[in-house]
Design a protein around this motif. Structure first.
Motif, mmCIF file in Angstrom:
data_model
loop_
_atom_site.group_PDB
_atom_site.id
_atom_site.type_symbol
_atom_site.label_atom_id
_atom_site.label_comp_id
_atom_site.label_asym_id
_atom_site.label_seq_id
_atom_site.Cartn_x
_atom_site.Cartn_y
_atom_site.Cartn_z
ATOM 1 N N GLY A 90 -7.832 4.646 -0.339
ATOM 2 C CA GLY A 90 -8.522 3.645 -1.085
ATOM 3 C C GLY A 90 -10.002 4.156 -0.610
ATOM 4 O O GLY A 90 -10.155 5.091 0.170
ATOM 5 N N ARG A 111 0.962 -1.152 0.009
ATOM 6 C CA ARG A 111 0.101 0.087 -0.031
ATOM 7 C C ARG A 111 0.919 1.212 -0.208
ATOM 8 O O ARG A 111 0.536 2.264 -0.686
ATOM 9 C CB ARG A 111 -0.831 0.023 1.413
ATOM 10 C CG ARG A 111 -1.950 -0.847 1.273
ATOM 11 C CD ARG A 111 -3.413 -0.197 1.271
ATOM 12 N NE ARG A 111 -4.702 -0.791 0.809
ATOM 13 C CZ ARG A 111 -5.937 -0.522 1.168
ATOM 14 N NH1 ARG A 111 -6.085 0.746 1.462
ATOM 15 N NH2 ARG A 111 -6.810 -1.179 0.735
ATOM 16 N N ASN A 163 -7.301 -1.817 4.872
ATOM 17 C CA ASN A 163 -6.297 -0.866 5.289
ATOM 18 C C ASN A 163 -5.470 -1.354 6.352
ATOM 19 O O ASN A 163 -5.602 -1.283 7.596
ATOM 20 C CB ASN A 163 -6.891 0.447 5.655
ATOM 21 C CG ASN A 163 -6.046 1.630 6.216
ATOM 22 O OD1 ASN A 163 -4.882 1.518 5.715
ATOM 23 N ND2 ASN A 163 -6.537 2.574 6.788
ATOM 24 N N SER A 167 -8.318 8.018 -5.420
ATOM 25 C CA SER A 167 -7.877 7.490 -4.222
ATOM 26 C C SER A 167 -7.672 5.822 -4.375
ATOM 27 O O SER A 167 -6.902 5.154 -3.634
ATOM 28 C CB SER A 167 -8.614 8.068 -3.052
ATOM 29 O OG SER A 167 -10.001 7.594 -3.118
ATOM 30 N N TRP A 168 -8.623 5.367 -5.030
ATOM 31 C CA TRP A 168 -8.733 3.786 -5.084
ATOM 32 C C TRP A 168 -7.577 3.087 -6.026
ATOM 33 O O TRP A 168 -7.349 2.009 -5.987
ATOM 34 C CB TRP A 168 -9.996 3.275 -5.555
ATOM 35 C CG TRP A 168 -10.398 3.793 -7.052
ATOM 36 C CD1 TRP A 168 -11.324 5.030 -7.153
ATOM 37 C CD2 TRP A 168 -10.126 3.529 -8.283
ATOM 38 N NE1 TRP A 168 -11.367 5.257 -8.656
ATOM 39 C CE2 TRP A 168 -10.654 4.625 -9.354
ATOM 40 C CE3 TRP A 168 -9.678 2.391 -8.848
ATOM 41 C CZ2 TRP A 168 -10.486 4.178 -10.728
ATOM 42 C CZ3 TRP A 168 -9.254 2.181 -10.237
ATOM 43 C CH2 TRP A 168 -9.770 3.126 -11.035
ATOM 44 N N ASN A 170 -8.103 -0.752 -2.794
ATOM 45 C CA ASN A 170 -6.933 -0.174 -3.516
ATOM 46 C C ASN A 170 -6.614 -1.068 -4.777
ATOM 47 O O ASN A 170 -6.431 -2.146 -4.411
ATOM 48 C CB ASN A 170 -5.865 0.019 -2.778
ATOM 49 C CG ASN A 170 -4.580 0.766 -3.261
ATOM 50 O OD1 ASN A 170 -4.136 0.202 -4.158
ATOM 51 N ND2 ASN A 170 -4.505 1.760 -2.439
ATOM 52 N N SER A 189 1.089 4.202 -2.826
ATOM 53 C CA SER A 189 1.136 5.698 -2.574
ATOM 54 C C SER A 189 2.175 6.602 -3.145
ATOM 55 O O SER A 189 2.233 7.626 -3.622
ATOM 56 C CB SER A 189 0.875 5.651 -1.182
ATOM 57 O OG SER A 189 0.922 7.275 -0.859
#
Length: 565
Positions: free
Chosen positions: A173, A145, A396, A167-168, A184, A149
């Motif tokens: 996400g 993740r 997350n 954001s996804w 994500n 980013s």
């Protein structure tokens, strides 16, 4: 009725008796140079010393070198350099233990699991594997993740791409059910790419890791030299503005920045000269990481007063404030390369651990299958990539970060204990041990006392407890160390020898457990719950399928084809 009760009672005794007998099985240590052909395809020895060092560096240095150094400096001040030095010194103790065991054991996969299997017993080895694997699985998903980013942030440095990524795809996400589910897309895609590289071959994946790690190290060196010309030495005064306790607290935080050197030990079966190269690779990679971390600490605290350092990207902000935006771009590239190599090596290590347990029967045999042409454990590799991909794509996992590291610290502590127990000589005819228990049991009890002393001292330090209790805990550990030192006979191992045994491993155990006491209490809830679940899995599956290799029988290690030099 009485007959049925008697049958059920004897069945219960039979189950627990069989469970206990299986749980206490140990592996004997073969000759380090043994290469006994096993069934199925094997891994290929393609990793030289340079590749092993880069694996260790790649696993240890991620984006944290550009972030953690600055965030810890906000509390410790310029003394954060001492924090990294102390943490590095503590890791050296662990590295020395790994170095000895990596040169002592036959060159096969397994790492901490294999060492525990030989030094203690089958059940403890399985518990170590599960605890480590949980850290690896959650850590891989979390890093994926972060990589997504950082990768999007790097692309957004291009003006025509800025603000066009939802954001996804990268940042965070799309959240559902109150944030329990967080979609994500980019993180699983990156994991698929890295998994394909690892499945293709160790030579190819090592080349990718070597290139990206070298890129990362070069960028860090450029950052250090570029920042050195902007250093104002007055910013280093006072060096420890919040006292030495803040420096110690910083050391407990940055300790985890060094975690990863143990990945070298898990490369044993693919190393060209494992008995020589593994110890050097472990210690050299740790030394390089320590030098780079300390260099970055001195630069960042010299460029900007520690109170003005940002929280999210302190190093990049420091260079931007000095008008060096080009260096900030390099930092972004280095962060992506750092996370990519950390994730690549993490997935590599996981697959080799699954391979080792499957060979021993503690996991289904599908995980021990090695591709006849690519010489990689494809099933294990796809499995670890799939688990990380699902977790990174749907959850997350950053919220689970506070339950990490307890497994790693436990594994390090057990490996240190392995060095001590495997050095003990057989004392069947000796009168040194007390009459009621064996010398081995006495020694293990002393090791538990040392660990308990470290945990008690850590708790008192964390919650600012009585100094008298800390002294008592340290004294307890010292008494245990004295007993381990003088009530046991020690043999010299073949290959690399950890200096100062048993004192160095004892210090390692004490410091590791001390640090584990600083972790979030939910991490310890996880440790207990996962341990209980692991015992259940072992009782229902592992004990019946494990290869019954005890210390009374010569262990058959699965050899591998070695390429011609």
């Amino acid at each position: 009725m009485g007959l049925n009760d008697s049958s059920s009672s004897s069945g219960g005794r039979s189950f627990f008796g069989g469970f206990w007998s299986a749980a206490l099985r140990r592996k004997a240590i073969g000759n380090p140079t043994d290469s006994v052909a096993g069934h199925g395809g094997g891994l290929v020895r393609r990793l030289g010393l340079f590749e092993l060092i880069l694996i260790g560096i790649g696993a240890s240095i991620g984006a944290g070198i550009f972030v953690v150094t600055g965030t810890v400096a906000r509390d410790a001040g310029p003394g954060v350099a001492i924090s990294f030095a102390l943490a590095g010194a503590a890791c050296v103790l662990n590295a020395l233990c790994y170095a000895e065991l990596s040169s002592r054991f036959p060159a096969v996969v397994g790492g901490a699991y294999l060492y525990t299997y030989a030094a203690f017993n089958e059940l403890m080895a399985f518990l170590v594997f599960i605890q480590l694997m949980l850290d690896y699985h959650i850590g891989a998903a979390s890093i994926a993740r972060s990589l997504a980013s950082y990768f999007v942030s790097l692309l957004e440095l291009l003006p025509f791409l800025r603000g066009h990524f939802p954001s996804w795809i990268g940042h965070g996400g799309i959240e559902f059910f109150g944030g329990v589910v967080s979609i994500n897309i980019l993180a699983p895609i990156l994991l698929i790419l890295l998994t394909l590289i690892l499945c293709y071959g160790v030579k190819e994946s090592s080349a990718v890791n070597s290139f990206m790690t070298a890129t990362k190290v070069v960028i860090v060196i450029v950052v250090i030299f570029a920042g050195a010309f902007e250093v104002d030495v007055s910013n280093w005064s006072p060096f420890a503005p919040n006292g030495f306790k803040a420096v110690i607290t910083g050391a407990t935080v940055v300790f985890f920045s060094y975690v990863g050197f143990d990945a070298v030990a898990n490369s044993a079966e693919e190393s060209k000269r494992p008995q020589r190269d593994l110890p050097i690779g472990i210690l050299a990679s740790l030394f390089v990481c320590a030098v780079l971390y300390i260099g970055v600490c001195l630069v960042i605290t010299g460029m900007v007063p520690y109170k003005l350092l940002g929280e999210d990207a302190p190093l990049a902000e420091a260079f931007t404030a000095k008008g060096l935006k080009v260096v900030s771009v390099l930092i972004s590239i280095g962060a992506v390369a750092g996370l990519a190599t950390t994730l690549l090596v993490g997935l590599y290590v996981q697959s080799r651990l699954y391979l080792g347990l499957s060979r021993d029967g503690l996991l289904p045999s599908v995980f021990s299958k090695v591709h006849p042409l690519r010489h990689t454990p494809i099933h294990s590799q796809v499995w670890v990539g799939l688990v990380a991909g699902i977790m990174a794509g749907l959850f997350n996992v950053h919220q689970l970060s506070h339950i990490l590291s307890v497994g790693t610290l436990t594994g390090y502590s057990v490996v240190s204990a392995c060095v001590i127990t495997l050095r003990w000589k057989d004392k069947v005819s000796s009168q040194v041990s007390v009459k009621c228990i064996s010398a081995r049991c006495e020694g293990i009890i002393c090791l538990v006392i040392i660990a308990f002393g470290g945990f008690l001292a850590g708790l008192c330090y964390r919650f600012s407890g009585s100094f008298i209790i800390i002294i008592f805990a340290v004294a307890m550990a010292i008494l245990g160390a004295v007993a381990v030192q003088f009530r046991q006979d020690y043999a010299d191992p073949p290959g690399f020898s950890c200096p100062g045994v048993p004192i160095v491993p004892v210090l390692s155990i004490f410091i590791n457990i001390f640090l584990s006491a600083q972790l979030h209490e939910e991490g310890w809830y996880r440790f207990v719950i996962v341990s209980l679940i692991s015992v259940g899995i072992y009782a229902l599956y592992g004990q019946y399928h494990a290869n019954p290799v005890s210390s009374e029988h010569s262990v058959v290690y699965h050899g591998v084809p070695s390429e011609a030099a």
